[in-house]
Design an enzyme around this catalytic site. Sequence first.
Site, PDB file in Angstrom:
ATOM      1  N   ILE A   1       0.836  -1.202   0.000  1.00 34.63           N
ATOM      2  CA  ILE A   1       0.000   0.000   0.000  1.00 34.63           C
ATOM      3  C   ILE A   1       0.869   1.250   0.000  1.00 34.63           C
ATOM      4  O   ILE A   1       1.770   1.390   0.830  1.00 34.63           O
ATOM      5  CB  ILE A   1      -0.939  -0.008   1.229  1.00 34.63           C
ATOM      6  N   CYS A   2       0.564   2.139  -0.943  1.00 33.86           N
ATOM      7  CA  CYS A   2       1.242   3.428  -1.060  1.00 33.86           C
ATOM      8  C   CYS A   2       2.760   3.205  -1.189  1.00 33.86           C
ATOM      9  O   CYS A   2       3.203   2.452  -2.042  1.00 33.86           O
ATOM     10  CB  CYS A   2       0.860   4.319   0.124  1.00 33.86           C
ATOM     11  N   GLN A   3       3.546   3.809  -0.323  1.00 26.83           N
ATOM     12  CA  GLN A   3       4.993   3.600  -0.366  1.00 26.83           C
ATOM     13  C   GLN A   3       5.314   2.116  -0.168  1.00 26.83           C
ATOM     14  O   GLN A   3       6.267   1.583  -0.759  1.00 26.83           O
ATOM     15  CB  GLN A   3       5.651   4.435   0.739  1.00 26.83           C
TER      16      GLN A   3
ATOM     17  N   GLY B   1       3.679  -0.186  -1.345  1.00 21.15           N
ATOM     18  CA  GLY B   1       3.493  -0.797  -2.655  1.00 21.15           C
ATOM     19  C   GLY B   1       4.765  -0.705  -3.481  1.00 21.15           C
ATOM     20  O   GLY B   1       5.170  -1.665  -4.146  1.00 21.15           O
TER      21      GLY B   1
ATOM     22  N   MET C   1      -1.737  -1.077  -3.992  1.00 17.59           N
ATOM     23  CA  MET C   1      -2.817  -0.101  -3.791  1.00 17.59           C
ATOM     24  C   MET C   1      -2.217   1.288  -3.702  1.00 17.59           C
ATOM     25  O   MET C   1      -1.243   1.486  -2.967  1.00 17.59           O
ATOM     26  CB  MET C   1      -3.557  -0.399  -2.480  1.00 17.59           C
TER      27      MET C   1
END
Lengths: 406, 355
Positions: free
Chosen positions: B147-149, B151, B171
């Site tokens: 998720i985000c970073q 990811g 994500m």
Amino acid sequence: MSAKATGPEAQPDWEKLRQQWWQALTAAGVPVIDQAKSWLGEGWQAPISALGATVGRPFQGEAAGRLQAATRQFLGWCHGLLNPTEAAPAMPATAAEWSNWLRQGAGPMFESINPLLTLLQGAPFGADGFDQGGLAKWLAAAGQPAEAMQAGLRDLLKLPSFGFARESEERKQEMALALLDFQTALAAYHGLLQKISQQSFGRFESKLAEREEPGRRLDSIRAVYDLWIDAAEETYAEVALSQEFREIYGKLVNRQMALRQRLQAEIERAGAEVGMPTRTELNSVHQRLHALRRQVRELEARLDSAAGASASAVPTAVAAAAPVAANSAPRRVPRSAAKQTKAAANRRQSPVAKARGPKTAAKPKAKPKVVNRPITRKPADKPMSKSTSAKKSPAAVVRRALKRLA
Amino acid sequence: MSGPIDLKPERVIQELIGLGERLRRGAQQLRQLPEVQVGVSDKEVIDGEDKMRLYRFVSATKITRKTPILIVYALVNRPYMVDLQEDRSIVKSLLAAGHDVYLIDWGYPDASDRYMTLDDYISGLIRRSVGAVSRRYGGKPVNLLGICQGGAFSVCYTSLYPESVKNLITMVTPIDFHTADNMLSNWTQQMDVDLLVDTLGNIPADLMNWCYLTLKPYRLLQQKYVGLTDILDNPTELANFLRMEKWIFDSPDQAGEAFRQFIKDFYQANKLKNGGLVIGGKAIEPKRITMPVLNIFAEQDHLVPPAASRALKGIIGSRDYSEISFRGGHIGIYVSGRAQREIPPAIDHWLRQRE
């Protein structure tokens, strides 16, 4: 209002009525209006202050503080809106007139209370948030460098130093120059924010013009406020994505750090003189610790690779590491999970064991065992227990790895 | 004659007096509300190193899926966002669908973690966590949900150790850091990140938060709280707001070295997209990602613009690539009602097809 008054033929009367309303809204002497203005002037202080009195719940208190600040700004804006200046005594009609009205009447919202223009005041390491006393205080203590700069201070600061204290003097000169550089960058940043604030009026006016059609008109203070926020935010985004902003922002950060670095160095020198441990010393220790940790990880990986376990999907160096739950928080793990952990501990040797012979290899687990008993949550920031740390110290891991290699 | 603004005095007065009333009642509500609680699902620690903890969520539902999911969250916020509250929890939905769900909690770095590098996080802690989860499944590869970073880290990890990942889900993950709408990226381009890290050591969480707030200063510093007055007398909505507020401001400091590398290689040089990224002496080659990939992004994401996420398709080697475009923002994708209805079922469906 009667049905007749709403017809097109009644428009002049309706307009007159609107003007009367407007005069009532902005003029003093009408009790209910005065009451509202009085509330805007002072009356709102009580409920807003009440927001801050959320004693005993620190987080709610912080949130209330943010709410307080924002509503205070908003109500200040409302107050300005309902107290127009002499320059705009008549009711505005067009988008341009409204925009001008808001600019003058609600000036504080758009200028001194504009969140954009006070950005650095609350920012960490910003104008007021720099260290404990705040950079603003530091600047005040340093006199008026901006004025001094105009008088050629920079040239003076570049004069060579002499004698016993020359090194110290030179550092102070560098710090003063760094301060001047930072002030220049800060002024450029503030100038840009000011420009954004002014530009947002053009956009606001365009947005207002789109609302002149019947059915799209703004009929509440909040609606006007929200539209202004939209205009301001869009203007800001446009500038914040520009090359100009990139350069000014970069300079601001870089010069702030250059100044801060010199300040820190001076503080560290002073601390070292009285025998205090310094940040540099601590950094050195931490750096060595991390380097050692990486070496251990590499060594483990090489050992596992040598043992021929690299084909496994499981990172083998990891497989050799001890699970934490079994050592540091046994009481927090339910019995069923503890059994799993014990089995996992046995399997820790699996890559090596596999190389020695299939008999000792761990049996693959087809299905995880579901633990349904609630588990007490463990604070994530709690450091590992001493026993775990001791067992997993780099020296211990190296010893164990060497033993395995042998 | 019409004009854009039609302020009727009685309406204005009502509006202002109503605001005053709501503020009075809100003060009372704030005093009465219990302390904010976040992270609702029970979980157990199954592994850890220093401040990192690897959690396994305890499911009330029978686990029916063959491959566990490991969630890799960003360093810049706390991971309980995926399990914020009873009715806003991606984790709960995945558990209910029969998944075995694990989560890496990075903890709160302090000064002793200043020299943690991206390699320490990716080849150290993520690798360790994947191993710990995989070991529970007999050494089989796991499903990785970044998720985000986190990811971006998952993409790097999977490039390095593809054999340990069965399916990769990302994500709101930034891949292309140089899209025209990336404000954060624009701000970092002229920053001397070496000077920044050398001066500050770890990057303070407050400084990071301030940067995020100033991406939309008018909305996030002011309008949001004016809007809060509308829900001050609604305890449920107020509690939801406070929970989000806690998550936003409960941020860890950033380990200095990892931050330095992330800004230089990802934000400034855009190496994840353009190539040439090396972490811990190992080249990151996303073409090695050949397993199925699901990329989920938010259409109104101001932190990770959709174009920044969509770039993933062009850099990986997988032929099984899917995208989900979510109508919402960077935060809404975890906690909005629509997100709860759409995201976990979509992940579950996608994984089911690849089991």
